[in-house]
Design a protein around this motif. Structure first.
Motif, PDB file in Angstrom:
ATOM      1  N   PRO A  81       0.901  -1.139   0.073  1.00  0.00           N
ATOM      2  CA  PRO A  81      -0.043  -0.113   0.017  1.00  0.00           C
ATOM      3  C   PRO A  81       0.953   1.264  -0.179  1.00  0.00           C
ATOM      4  CG  PRO A  81      -0.284  -1.430   1.847  1.00  0.00           C
ATOM      5  CD  PRO A  81       0.762  -1.746   1.199  1.00  0.00           C
ATOM      6  N   GLY A  83       0.691   5.779   0.259  1.00  0.00           N
ATOM      7  CA  GLY A  83      -0.127   7.118   0.447  1.00  0.00           C
ATOM      8  C   GLY A  83       0.752   8.045  -0.685  1.00  0.00           C
ATOM      9  N   GLY A  85       3.826   8.377  -0.292  1.00  0.00           N
ATOM     10  CA  GLY A  85       5.249   8.226  -0.457  1.00  0.00           C
ATOM     11  C   GLY A  85       6.225   8.999   0.226  1.00  0.00           C
ATOM     12  N   THR A  86       5.877   9.775   1.350  1.00  0.00           N
ATOM     13  CA  THR A  86       6.945  10.317   2.165  1.00  0.00           C
ATOM     14  C   THR A  86       7.537   9.720   3.230  1.00  0.00           C
ATOM     15  OG1 THR A  86       5.107  11.238   3.704  1.00  0.00           O
ATOM     16  CG2 THR A  86       5.746  12.502   1.648  1.00  0.00           C
ATOM     17  N   SER A  87       7.414   8.281   3.348  1.00  0.00           N
ATOM     18  CA  SER A  87       7.876   7.558   4.599  1.00  0.00           C
ATOM     19  C   SER A  87       9.112   7.696   4.621  1.00  0.00           C
ATOM     20  CB  SER A  87       7.501   5.909   4.120  1.00  0.00           C
ATOM     21  OG  SER A  87       8.368   5.155   5.197  1.00  0.00           O
ATOM     22  N   SER A 147       5.633  16.957   7.129  1.00  0.00           N
ATOM     23  CA  SER A 147       5.428  16.791   5.607  1.00  0.00           C
ATOM     24  C   SER A 147       3.910  16.901   5.669  1.00  0.00           C
ATOM     25  CB  SER A 147       5.597  15.243   5.540  1.00  0.00           C
ATOM     26  OG  SER A 147       5.291  14.661   6.495  1.00  0.00           O
ATOM     27  N   THR A 152      -0.388  11.729   3.648  1.00  0.00           N
ATOM     28  CA  THR A 152      -1.794  11.189   3.866  1.00  0.00           C
ATOM     29  C   THR A 152      -2.186  10.906   5.157  1.00  0.00           C
ATOM     30  OG1 THR A 152      -1.568   8.879   3.232  1.00  0.00           O
ATOM     31  CG2 THR A 152      -1.544  10.588   1.286  1.00  0.00           C
ATOM     32  N   ASN A 156      -0.298   8.469   7.760  1.00  0.00           N
ATOM     33  CA  ASN A 156      -0.172   8.631   9.331  1.00  0.00           C
ATOM     34  C   ASN A 156      -0.494   7.677  10.095  1.00  0.00           C
ATOM     35  OD1 ASN A 156      -1.091  12.297   8.917  1.00  0.00           O
ATOM     36  ND2 ASN A 156       0.644  11.230   8.090  1.00  0.00           N
ATOM     37  N   SER A 161       2.204   8.461  12.901  1.00  0.00           N
ATOM     38  CA  SER A 161       2.832   9.611  12.862  1.00  0.00           C
ATOM     39  C   SER A 161       2.736  10.765  13.934  1.00  0.00           C
ATOM     40  CB  SER A 161       2.492  10.619  11.344  1.00  0.00           C
ATOM     41  OG  SER A 161       2.944   9.576  10.483  1.00  0.00           O
TER      42      SER A 161
HETATM   43  C1  LIG Z   1      10.450  16.295   4.768  1.00  0.00           C
HETATM   44  C2  LIG Z   1       9.729  15.385   5.793  1.00  0.00           C
HETATM   45  C3  LIG Z   1       9.280  15.601   7.079  1.00  0.00           C
HETATM   46  C4  LIG Z   1       8.598  14.604   7.912  1.00  0.00           C
HETATM   47  N1  LIG Z   1       8.161  14.961   8.815  1.00  0.00           N
HETATM   48  C5  LIG Z   1       7.673  13.939   9.783  1.00  0.00           C
HETATM   49  C6  LIG Z   1       7.357  14.334  11.111  1.00  0.00           C
HETATM   50  O1  LIG Z   1       7.387  15.528  11.684  1.00  0.00           O
HETATM   51  N2  LIG Z   1       6.621  13.282  11.925  1.00  0.00           N
HETATM   52  C7  LIG Z   1       6.442  12.226  11.270  1.00  0.00           C
HETATM   53  O2  LIG Z   1       5.849  11.310  12.104  1.00  0.00           O
HETATM   54  N3  LIG Z   1       6.802  11.667  10.128  1.00  0.00           N
HETATM   55  C8  LIG Z   1       7.269  12.712   9.256  1.00  0.00           C
HETATM   56  N4  LIG Z   1       7.778  12.212   8.108  1.00  0.00           N
HETATM   57  C9  LIG Z   1       7.534  10.875   7.360  1.00  0.00           C
HETATM   58  C10 LIG Z   1       6.247  10.738   6.742  1.00  0.00           C
HETATM   59  O3  LIG Z   1       5.663  11.934   6.170  1.00  0.00           O
HETATM   60  C11 LIG Z   1       5.083  10.058   7.551  1.00  0.00           C
HETATM   61  O4  LIG Z   1       5.687   8.829   7.796  1.00  0.00           O
HETATM   62  C12 LIG Z   1       3.965   9.884   6.886  1.00  0.00           C
HETATM   63  O5  LIG Z   1       2.806   9.538   7.774  1.00  0.00           O
HETATM   64  C13 LIG Z   1       3.775   9.067   5.619  1.00  0.00           C
HETATM   65  O6  LIG Z   1       2.711   9.188   4.905  1.00  0.00           O
HETATM   66  P1  LIG Z   1       2.667   8.839   3.330  1.00  0.00           P
HETATM   67  O7  LIG Z   1       0.979   9.159   2.970  1.00  0.00           O
HETATM   68  O8  LIG Z   1       3.483   9.557   2.752  1.00  0.00           O
HETATM   69  O9  LIG Z   1       2.737   7.315   3.483  1.00  0.00           O
HETATM   70  P2  LIG Z   1       3.530   6.596   2.438  1.00  0.00           P
HETATM   71  O10 LIG Z   1       5.060   7.131   2.563  1.00  0.00           O
HETATM   72  O11 LIG Z   1       3.021   6.345   1.110  1.00  0.00           O
HETATM   73  O12 LIG Z   1       3.559   5.029   3.236  1.00  0.00           O
HETATM   74  C14 LIG Z   1       3.928   4.981   4.658  1.00  0.00           C
HETATM   75  C15 LIG Z   1       3.414   3.480   5.077  1.00  0.00           C
HETATM   76  O13 LIG Z   1       2.218   3.668   5.177  1.00  0.00           O
HETATM   77  C16 LIG Z   1       1.500   2.640   4.466  1.00  0.00           C
HETATM   78  N5  LIG Z   1       0.458   3.001   4.044  1.00  0.00           N
HETATM   79  C17 LIG Z   1       0.101   4.378   3.324  1.00  0.00           C
HETATM   80  N6  LIG Z   1      -1.369   4.443   3.184  1.00  0.00           N
HETATM   81  C18 LIG Z   1      -1.959   3.109   3.612  1.00  0.00           C
HETATM   82  C19 LIG Z   1      -3.333   2.993   3.645  1.00  0.00           C
HETATM   83  N7  LIG Z   1      -4.390   3.508   3.099  1.00  0.00           N
HETATM   84  N8  LIG Z   1      -3.718   1.639   4.260  1.00  0.00           N
HETATM   85  C20 LIG Z   1      -2.726   0.866   4.961  1.00  0.00           C
HETATM   86  N9  LIG Z   1      -1.145   1.288   4.813  1.00  0.00           N
HETATM   87  C21 LIG Z   1      -0.845   2.617   4.192  1.00  0.00           C
HETATM   88  C22 LIG Z   1       2.661   2.186   3.573  1.00  0.00           C
HETATM   89  O14 LIG Z   1       2.593   0.797   2.965  1.00  0.00           O
HETATM   90  C23 LIG Z   1       3.661   2.266   4.362  1.00  0.00           C
HETATM   91  O15 LIG Z   1       4.087   1.205   5.290  1.00  0.00           O
HETATM   92  C24 LIG Z   1       8.523  13.264   7.163  1.00  0.00           C
HETATM   93  C25 LIG Z   1       8.678  12.974   5.827  1.00  0.00           C
HETATM   94  C26 LIG Z   1       9.214  13.979   4.984  1.00  0.00           C
HETATM   95  C27 LIG Z   1       9.936  13.740   3.816  1.00  0.00           C
END
Ligand SMILES: Cc1cc2nc3c(=O)[nH]c(=O)nc-3n(C[C@H](O)[C@H](O)[C@H](O)COP(=O)(O)OP(=O)(O)OC[C@H]3O[C@@H](n4cnc5c(N)ncnc54)[C@H](O)[C@@H]3O)c2cc1C
Length: 496
Positions: A81, A83, A85-87, A147, A152, A156, A161
């Motif tokens: 899965p 969202g 892609g900021t993990s 982020s 998403t 989170n 998150s």
């Molecule tokens: C510049 C920057 C700053 C950041 N700061 C923080 C911060 O302050 N605090 C923090 O906690 N994180 C931070 N992050 C990390 C990141 O943004 C978080 O982990 C965020 O929650 C990931 O969300 P995403 O939508 O990008 O998920 P993704 O990166 O797409 O996926 C993350 C994980 O969630 C799973 N996933 C995604 N969507 C679903 C769904 N609908 N159902 C089941 N599983 C799913 C994926 O398989 C993966 O394991 C930061 C990242 C960056 C690049």
């Protein structure tokens, strides 16, 4: 001339068959097949690791997610899965023999319930999008990862998150009250709701932070809070990071819970100031940003208390925001600190470990010694109130051996976090990044028990395999597991 291996005809034929089946489930532009377009999904925020997904599917409805998962389960196809892609831990890293299931089209707010102070959103809505949806009602969603503009709410939930305001208002797990989840079997489960308690096991607690390994989240209900009547921020300069860490412990020890409490070291201050011009003290070795929120009299009283504590810890400067614009400017530098680190080196490797607050000074001192040992610099910017460290290890991927040294430096930092009574991750998840370090924190029995939970949801390990657990296990009948050893990144760690 290098001779490329011939692609396996059987593999190619299977891929064609899978793409055709997915197109029947998600017609139109919902299946991405071409190599050029799949490239956009080859990594997440942990850009050091890349893999081209076999195919990308972008469903729009829960019914389509159900059909995709049922098809993959009955044909033993892995699913990752994704969202936004900021993990930062490689949680959404694709698999070359797996389907990447993007939730980007699930981008609607489904309900705003002001009376119950909650919002139901599809998982692809951004974190900030939730606040935007309710701010006209004087409400906001408290967990605020840096982020938040793009990550998403589904991501989170999967990563549990955190953010600047989680010290006072809790992490994602403290703010999510209901979920819809599709299991690998294609079953739709509803967990929690608008109420604050429910009978049975705490499945909500199990799913939040499960890193996309138990099910695909298709709906999220979160509580939203009234905006505090007022807030002011303090910028406090210190002659050492140790002094700033000790000040944090004293503030909490005095019974004050600020709305946010963040530390930046000299490298991070310089990079953020050059980027945002927030007015940070460039002569300080460490900057502590403290936000106090509440009614005006309470905020003024707390500001005076924190200023007095900071003075006792040798603060060299102290400035309180005098307007809302200034408060936001103070935070703008902190929020932009990760991108600003791009000014310091071509690449950075972001660590995420949590330690008891009183250990902040000692751990930062040990990290300085590690910098010398590995010949790499680290900039520190972190959620000090939670003891959640974010060292950004600076390196250049084009220089041979630097990535490996950065990884080893990062592994040593995380092992140190565990050694002082902390944990491997605060908010970024385990993913692939910390997977091989899990035995530094958990025993074989702990890890087996955690995998049994995964087996209960996904007995064939098809959902996001290769993440979190250092060795891939298949669930056999009656909960017994067969262990399949994969390649290990940190072979010196104890294994089972
Ligand atoms: C510049 C920057 C700053 C950041 N700061 C923080 C911060 O302050 N605090 C923090 O906690 N994180 C931070 N992050 C990390 C990141 O943004 C978080 O982990 C965020 O929650 C990931 O969300 P995403 O939508 O990008 O998920 P993704 O990166 O797409 O996926 C993350 C994980 O969630 C799973 N996933 C995604 N969507 C679903 C769904 N609908 N159902 C089941 N599983 C799913 C994926 O398989 C993966 O394991 C930061 C990242 C960056 C690049």
């Amino acid at each position: 001339m290098i001779k490329m291996p011939e692609p396996d005809q059987a593999v190619l034929a299977r891929r064609v068959e899978i793409v055709a089946a997915l197109r029947r489930i998600v017609p139109g532009e919902g299946v991405i097949d071409s190599e050029r377009e799949r490239r956009a999904f080859e990594c997440d925020g942990l850009t050091a690791y890349r893999e081209l997904p076999m195919v990308v599917v972008l469903p729009e409805t829960t019914a389509q997610v159900v059909e995709v998962l049922r098809y993959c389960r009955s044909n033993t196809i892995k699913v990752v899965p994704r969202g936004a892609g900021t993990s930062l831990s490689g949680g959404a890293l694709p698999l070359k023999d797996g389907v990447l299931l993007g939730l980007g089209k699930f981008n609607r707010i489904l309900e705003i319930d002001v009376a119950n102070r909650c919002v139901t959103a599809q998982p692809g809505v951004t974190n900030l999008g939730v606040t935007h949806a309710v701010q006209a009602h004087g409400l906001y969603y408290a967990p605020d990862p840096s982020s938040q503009i793009c990550c998403t709410i589904g991501g989170n939930v999967a990563e549990n998150s955190g953010g600047v305001h989680c010290l006072k208002y809790g992490l994602t797990t403290n703010n999510v009250i209901g979920l819809e989840l599709v299991t690998m079997d294609g079953e739709v489960i509803r967990v929690g709701g608008k109420h604050f308690d429910s009978g049975g096991y705490d499945l909500l607690g199990v799913v939040v932070g499960s890193e996309g390994m138990l099910g695909v989240v298709t709906e999220v209900t979160v509580r939203v809070l009234p905006l505090p009547p007022g807030a002011r921020a303090l910028l406090i300069g210190f002659p050492s990071v140790e002094a700033s860490g000790d000040c944090v412990a004293s503030v909490i020890g005095a019974g004050i819970i600020p709305g946010g409490m963040e530390i930046m070291d000299r490298l991070a201050i310089e990079a953020a100031e050059a980027f945002v011009h927030a007015g940070y003290p460039l002569d300080a070795e460490a900057l502590l940003i403290v936000e106090l929120d509440g009614c005006a009299a309470e905020v003024d009283h707390l500001i005076a208390e924190v200023e007095a504590i900071a003075a006792r810890h040798g603060a060299t400067s102290c400035r309180a925001s005098r307007s809302e614009e200034e408060r936001l400017l103070f935070w703008a530098g902190r929020k932009a600190a990760f991108p600003a680190a791009g000014r310091l080196a071509p690449d950075y490797y972001c660590m995420d470990g949590t330690i008891p607050r009183k250990e902040i000074g000692r751990v930062l001192q040990r990290m300085k010694q590690m910098e010398a040992r590995y010949g790499l610099r680290a900039a520190n910017v972190f959620h000090a109130g939670d003891g959640n460290l974010h060292p950004l290890i600076l390196y250049d991927a084009n220089k041979p051996g630097e990535l490996k040294r950065a990884e080893e430096f990062g592994a040593d930092i995380l092992k140190l976090c565990v050694e002082v009574g902390g944990v491997l991750t605060g908010e970024h998840g385990v993913g692939v990044e910390k997977r091989d370090l899990m035995p530094a924190m958990f025993s074989e029995i702990d890890l087996n028990q955690q995998q049994r939970l995964k087996c209960a949801f996904d007995p064939e390990s098809l959902l996001n395999p290769g993440k979190v657990f250092p060795q891939l296990c298949r669930c056999a009948e009656l909960g017994r597991m067969h262990v399949h050893a994969g390649e290990l990144r940190f072979p010196d760690l104890p294994r089972f």
